[in-house]
Design a protein around this motif. Sequence first.
Motif, short mmCIF file in Angstrom:
data_model
loop_
_atom_site.label_atom_id
_atom_site.label_comp_id
_atom_site.label_asym_id
_atom_site.label_seq_id
_atom_site.Cartn_x
_atom_site.Cartn_y
_atom_site.Cartn_z
N ARG A 237 21.17 41.90 -9.07
CA ARG A 237 20.94 41.50 -7.98
C ARG A 237 19.53 40.85 -8.32
O ARG A 237 18.24 41.35 -8.56
N PRO A 238 19.68 39.20 -7.84
CA PRO A 238 18.25 38.69 -8.11
C PRO A 238 17.46 39.36 -6.32
O PRO A 238 18.01 38.85 -5.51
N HIS A 239 15.42 39.30 -6.68
CA HIS A 239 15.12 39.80 -5.80
C HIS A 239 13.65 38.96 -5.68
O HIS A 239 13.99 38.07 -6.50
N LEU B 58 14.51 39.11 -0.22
CA LEU B 58 15.43 38.46 0.13
C LEU B 58 16.66 38.44 -1.21
O LEU B 58 15.30 38.50 -2.94
N GLU B 59 17.76 39.00 -1.24
CA GLU B 59 18.02 40.05 -2.20
C GLU B 59 19.59 38.71 -2.24
O GLU B 59 20.34 39.25 -1.41
N LEU B 60 20.40 38.95 -3.07
CA LEU B 60 21.34 38.15 -3.68
C LEU B 60 22.85 38.78 -4.20
O LEU B 60 22.46 39.25 -5.43
N LYS B 61 23.74 39.35 -3.72
CA LYS B 61 24.60 40.04 -4.78
C LYS B 61 26.01 38.65 -4.58
O LYS B 61 26.77 38.59 -3.95
N LEU B 62 25.94 38.08 -5.96
CA LEU B 62 26.52 37.30 -6.31
C LEU B 62 28.17 37.62 -7.43
O LEU B 62 28.03 38.32 -7.99
N THR B 63 28.57 36.80 -6.63
CA THR B 63 30.49 36.93 -7.42
C THR B 63 30.56 35.53 -8.17
O THR B 63 30.86 34.33 -7.57
N GLY B 64 30.80 34.97 -8.76
CA GLY B 64 31.56 34.30 -9.93
C GLY B 64 32.90 33.41 -10.23
O GLY B 64 33.36 34.59 -9.66
N ALA B 65 33.44 32.28 -10.01
CA ALA B 65 34.12 31.82 -9.88
C ALA B 65 35.03 31.07 -10.46
O ALA B 65 34.23 30.83 -11.11
N ALA C 160 14.59 47.92 -13.81
CA ALA C 160 13.67 47.86 -12.40
C ALA C 160 14.96 47.54 -11.14
O ALA C 160 15.41 46.77 -11.41
N GLY C 161 14.89 48.10 -9.88
CA GLY C 161 15.89 47.57 -9.14
C GLY C 161 15.44 47.60 -7.92
O GLY C 161 15.19 49.44 -7.65
N ASP C 162 16.53 47.81 -6.95
CA ASP C 162 16.21 48.36 -5.91
C ASP C 162 17.22 49.24 -5.42
O ASP C 162 18.81 49.58 -4.40
N LEU C 163 16.69 50.54 -5.58
CA LEU C 163 17.88 51.73 -5.64
C LEU C 163 17.80 52.32 -4.36
O LEU C 163 18.75 53.06 -4.12
N VAL D 22 20.29 36.32 -13.67
CA VAL D 22 21.35 37.80 -13.76
C VAL D 22 21.57 37.88 -14.83
O VAL D 22 21.76 36.74 -16.10
N LEU D 23 20.84 38.49 -15.18
CA LEU D 23 20.58 38.92 -17.10
C LEU D 23 21.26 40.14 -17.69
O LEU D 23 21.12 41.47 -16.35
N SER D 24 22.13 40.72 -18.02
CA SER D 24 21.93 41.77 -19.03
C SER D 24 21.98 41.66 -19.97
O SER D 24 22.21 41.55 -20.56
N GLY D 25 20.99 43.33 -20.38
CA GLY D 25 19.57 43.93 -21.05
C GLY D 25 18.54 43.40 -21.43
O GLY D 25 17.99 43.54 -20.08
#
Length: 620
Positions: free
Chosen positions: A573-575, A528-535, A494-497, A560-563
């Motif tokens: 992206r968290p929605h 609202l959607e967020l595009k996150l970048t860690g540091a 699922a995603g905002d394509l 934010v998950l993978s798998g």
Amino acid sequence: MLQAFRTAIILGLLTAVFPALISAQSQESGSLPQKQQTDQTAPQTTGSGVDTGAPSAPQLDDQHRPMTAGGFVASGPVIFKDVSEKAGLTKWTHKMGTPEKKYIVETDGSGVGLIDYDNDGWLDIYVVSGSTFNALDGKETPPHAALFHNNHDGTFTDVAAKAGVTNDRWGIGAAVADYDNDGWPDIFVSNWGKNRLYHNNHDGTFTDVAEKAGVQLGTWSAGATWGDYDGDGRLDLFVPGYVHFDRNNLPSGGEGDVPDQYCVFRGVQVNCGPRGLKGEPDHLFHNNGDGTFTDVSEKAGVADASGYYGLTSLFIDINNDGKMDLLVGDDSTPNYLYLNKGDGTFEDVSYASGYALNEGGRETATMGIAAGDFANDGKMDIFNTTFSDDYKPLYRNEGDANMTDISYQLGIAETTVPFLGWGDAFLDYDNDGWKDLMMSDGHVYPQVDQHPWGTSWAQRPLLFHNVAGKKFEVMPAVEGSGLADVIAGRGMVAGDLFNDGKIDVVINVMDGHPVLLRDVSPDTNHWLELKLTGAAKSPRDAVGATVYVTANGMKHREDVLSGGSYASTSDPRPHFGLGSATNVEDIELHWPSGKVEHFAVPGVDRIVPITEGTGRPAVQ
């Protein structure tokens, strides 16, 4: 927790000791009510190698079709539109074995990964294919995986060959993440045989570095997951092992080491397994930070000493302590829930937590894992898809890693019994602020179409609408809409394509073309959607981050998950659906490093980039 443990053990013992009694009672009294059939009957040790529930009475529509391939309505809300052909996805076809599906390796299907591989801000689609014995023997061209580049106009172009990600092996799953923190997402492809780790070259191409990285293996790897389990800022990789499938000793009923009872479904000869076959171990690979990984499965306590049949997995913080725990969905065997102890090891709390078994103390054939906070109480709940003749459990997170199966209470269970579920996801399709639930479906035995069992090879997807966190209502399959697609569904994402704030769905179809269901819900709610970048000590792609958004006095959670799903990876992206809210009161971001920040955004209905440590979002 102790009470859950005692209940699970008692019920497990009862179902193990009295299967003959229960079976006899069922035969004498006819069809039991659905909940009794699916909850109180022990695994059918004389039946199929995957069937964990008892045969259920057929659910038919008014035209006497199985509900899995029928039950359509002439009118109603159209939520998803099938735009696969218009999008250009029907030019590619998944392939796995022969139509007869004589062996288990030919029937499990493959996953999907959503990935913005070129960092242009639009999600692309990676679709895994299987293979054939003839291809392995060099007698025909191997089926290729597809990488559909998003053209930003509603269409996609397959660039897999140009990108170097065709796989050309017996593909199972796709786990997408930026494992080397270079700002570009990579792809781990699990295979029956040697795996692939496609490193992103930043120029539209990838290089397979699996062998050099030490994650190639060579057995049957299933749905993998990325997560930073030891908090060093680098993503580690967990790869569940399914079954030991020997090409030189193919399992066949009544032959070799496989007893015939593990090759029969409702008295009909079918492919063998997984019961009767040896399980493969699971693998946890620690990221060394130099492009290589070290197998720490035994040391970490997640190697699967019981030899279960792992199909999918998910790193997720299940007890809200800031550390990545691990879920493993096992086929026809108990599920695993490993709690992260924070010292490089995990504690197996599968039974004590209540996640190993379903409400009836019975193991299930878990295919997919969906995670989401459906009640908006700040805790991640888990939904598992399972085999046909069995309901699909939704585990409410009670806190402290205590999970309660409440599928019946929420109105999900009975509808799902005849369906064989695979991919799944929590998604707020109407942006009302409550996470809905969707699953893709399709059987593993073509033979079911020849018998009046109330199920079918090709099946329609199911969508449940969340009613204020109190119950779920199945949404009607309106004729001509995406929910009326009858397909052999497997992996699902699922995603905002289309970057329009609507959550779309992609399904990988066994021996068919992928299906793209565009969200066309007529709601006017905000999002609202967020595009996150860690540091610092966080992974660059922020896998493992937890986000709380407060709007209209309600607090929503996304991770934010993978798998997860079935061998697939959804939109990173968290929605957040915001309902009628036109402003966000607060964004509380828990980064994987442990840093907690609060952000404000200037409005809604937008995709907002946020970088750790900046204290403010980058307005877009």
